[in-house]
Write an enzyme that holds these catalytic residues in place. Structure first.
Site, PDB file in Angstrom:
ATOM      1  NE  ARG A  23      -3.638  -0.033   2.446  1.00 10.41           N
ATOM      2  CZ  ARG A  23      -4.372  -0.254   3.671  1.00 10.41           C
ATOM      3  NH1 ARG A  23      -4.573   1.188   4.353  1.00 10.41           N
ATOM      4  NH2 ARG A  23      -4.824  -1.343   3.966  1.00 10.41           N
ATOM      5  CG  HIS A  29      -6.734  -0.811  -5.677  1.00  7.91           C
ATOM      6  ND1 HIS A  29      -5.596  -1.113  -5.364  1.00  7.91           N
ATOM      7  CD2 HIS A  29      -7.246   0.372  -5.005  1.00  7.91           C
ATOM      8  CE1 HIS A  29      -5.251  -0.213  -4.458  1.00  7.91           C
ATOM      9  NE2 HIS A  29      -6.288   0.557  -4.056  1.00  7.91           N
ATOM     10  CE1 TYR A  77     -21.701  16.051 -13.664  1.00  9.77           C
ATOM     11  CE2 TYR A  77     -20.354  16.193 -11.598  1.00  9.77           C
ATOM     12  CZ  TYR A  77     -21.569  16.314 -12.189  1.00  9.77           C
ATOM     13  OH  TYR A  77     -22.974  16.398 -11.568  1.00  9.77           O
TER      14      TYR A  77
END
Length: 540
Positions: free
Chosen positions: A32, A79, A123
């Site tokens: 990580r 993931h 968006y």
């Protein structure tokens, strides 16, 4: 009840806490928070780039796709964490003030240096940057190891075959358990010069590498103030780099002095910094400023600090450096994963592990290319034999009841391999023309040359190293740019003699012991009607 009691296993809580916490910390460290020394990426960034390139084919010359589509791809396949972790990682890779060489080409609102959040992923759109194509290059040629994803259904790469030393170029920062990493970004041209110097001489000293790579190069520019911390960071892997804003002193229309800031330190939030300075002015903690104004626009940053009439600009500026984020420190702590284990690395080790990785990639790529060339050459040999004996080949195929029988008879007659026989059976009628025969012969001759080249390359380590260097020089020509961060030595690091030019001077001493130094260039030949060039105007 008896059954339930048998299922309860008694353990020592101290031991369990210890092992559970160690497992957790190792998981955070390895998968990580820390980057891999080879490609400079953490798992989430690697998965985003792999998802964009291999799964969605979002190379730099393809149209943009919705960010939500990319995030969904990465979440569903590689993931298994929150969607915000993936989107935030992708956004950061697109921000020009976060990465020295951004890897994602974003379209839409991807946030700002003032700390504004990016638009929601439904968006915005994205694809890979041109430089990212080089990070993914040759991944299909078995150059890196793959491992199964979280549900064992798809393979994902354990590292990317990057052509450029990403860890040095973009740096990294992450907080693991019991350790953290904070690595500064660097200039591509300088870094490649340093890597090539190491390839030429693996015993090179760190001090010689520093001559090539000089200092970090931050995406937001600024001035690196003082060199001692930089040198320490390169030699030991830890050090403090002081970054100052880039400032100029100008005058307003009314004649007042003002300080204009055009570049701020890396990772400083511009809006917050201005707010804090304004707060300190209001609280009278900083004297001499009448007001501060942010005039930044699409052409660049411009923060104007207008001074009071009686204020001295340099004094105010030094106060601002001392008490505000106009000057900040970047604490370098080079910790990365080497063979899956966290290690603190100096500059030479960072370069060494990248070269080692790149060498491995080139050897594996060459083996793959060689195998493919040999397979194709083998089939061409069969096709050429078939064309030389075309009448008999046609007779055998026509006489056979089915394709399998045709293959068996061809193998018996001409000692073809199974692959060659299959290729002949699949051959189209147009392959019987003279032109096609010429084409095949030409392709076969080319392949023989390539096979010889690949074998030579695999047999010579010096050729392999030269190839790494050539590819790096090509990257430098394509993507190299000028440094953004200047380096300025601090007062303690200056040698007083550095302030004076090395030139011929005339020393004049008066009767009373006054002494004057005049550069020889100021003595000129007297022109007609001149009043004379002054040597001294103090005493006799």
């Amino acid at each position: 009840m008896q059954e339930q009691q048998e299922r309860i296993i008694k353990i020592n809580i101290e031991e369990e806490m210890k092992t559970a916490y160690i497992d957790y910390s190792m998981s955070v460290i390895v998968s990580r928070a820390l980057p891999d020394v080879r490609d400079g990426l953490k798992p989430v960034h690697r998965r985003v780039l792999y998802g964009m390139s291999n799964e969605l084919s979002l190379y730099s010359d393809k149209p943009y796709k919705k960010s939500a589509r990319i995030v969904g791809e990465v979440l569903g396949k590689f993931h298994p964490h929150g969607d915000s972790s993936v989107y935030d990682a992708m956004v950061r890779m697109a921000q020009e003030w976060s990465l020295r060489y951004p890897l994602v080409d974003g379209q839409g609102n991807f946030g700002s240096i003032d700390g504004d959040s990016p638009a929601a992923m439904r968006y915005t759109e994205a694809r890979m940057k041109k430089i990212t194509d080089e990070v993914m290059a040759d991944i299909e040629k078995e150059t890196v190891d793959f491992t199964l994803n979280f549900d064992d259904t798809i393979y994902e790469p354990t590292v990317l075959p990057t052509k450029i030393p990403l860890l040095l170029l973009n740096g990294s920062s992450g907080i693991a358990v019991g350790m953290a990493t904070n690595m500064p970004p660097h200039n591509l041209s300088d870094t490649i010069d340093a890597v090539n110097a190491y390839i030429d001489n693996p015993d090179i000293e760190i001090s010689e590498l520093i001559e090539k790579i000089k200092a970090p190069d931050f995406p937001t520019g600024g001035i690196i103030y003082g060199y001692e911390g930089v040198r320490e960071a390169y030699e030991t892997g830890r050090g403090r780099v002081v970054i100052r804003s880039k400032t100029d002193i100008e005058h307003t229309a009314s004649g007042r002095e003002c300080i204009v800031v055009t570049e701020i330190p890396y990772q400083v939030n511009k809006a917050e910094m201005i707010q804090k300075i304004a707060g300190m002015i209001n609280d009278k903690k900083i004297e001499g400023i009448s007001y501060i104004n942010d005039e930044s626009d699409r052409n660049g940053m411009r923060i104007v600090i207008i001074l009071k009439h009686d204020a001295v600009a340099s004094v105010v500026l030094n106060t601002l450096f001392k008490y505000t984020q106009l000057q900040s420190t970047f604490s370098v702590n080079n910790i990365a994963l080497v063979d899956g284990r966290p290690r603190s690395l100096n500059l030479k080790e960072l370069v060494k592990y990248f070269v080692r990785h790149r060498h491995d990639v080139i050897v594996r790529r060459t083996k793959y290319d060689l195998r493919k060339a040999e397979e194709r050459a083998h089939i061409l040999e069969g096709l050429l034999i078939a064309q030389d004996n075309i009448d008999e080949v046609i007779r055998i195929i026509r006489a056979a009841k089915n394709a399998d029988e045709a293959k068996t008879n061809l193998i018996a007659r001409f000692q073809f391999s199974d692959l060659q026989a299959q290729a002949i059976v699949d051959m189209r009628l147009r392959a019987l023309t003279g032109l096609e025969h010429e084409k095949l012969q030409q392709e076969y001759d080319e392949l023989r040359k390539m096979i010889a080249h690949y074998n030579e390359l695999l047999g010579s380590e010096s050729m392999q190293m030269q190839l790494i260097k050539d590819e790096l020089v090509e990257m430098k020509e394509r993507y190299g740019d000028k440094r953004r961060s200047e380096i300025v030595l601090t007062a303690e690091e200056f040698n007083p003699e550095d302030f004076y030019a090395d030139e011929d001077v005339v020393i004049t001493i008066s009767h009373l012991g006054y002494i004057k130094r005049t550069p020889l260039t100021e003595y000129r030949t007297q022109s007609r009607g001149g009043v004379g060039s002054k040597g001294s105007a103090t005493r006799d």
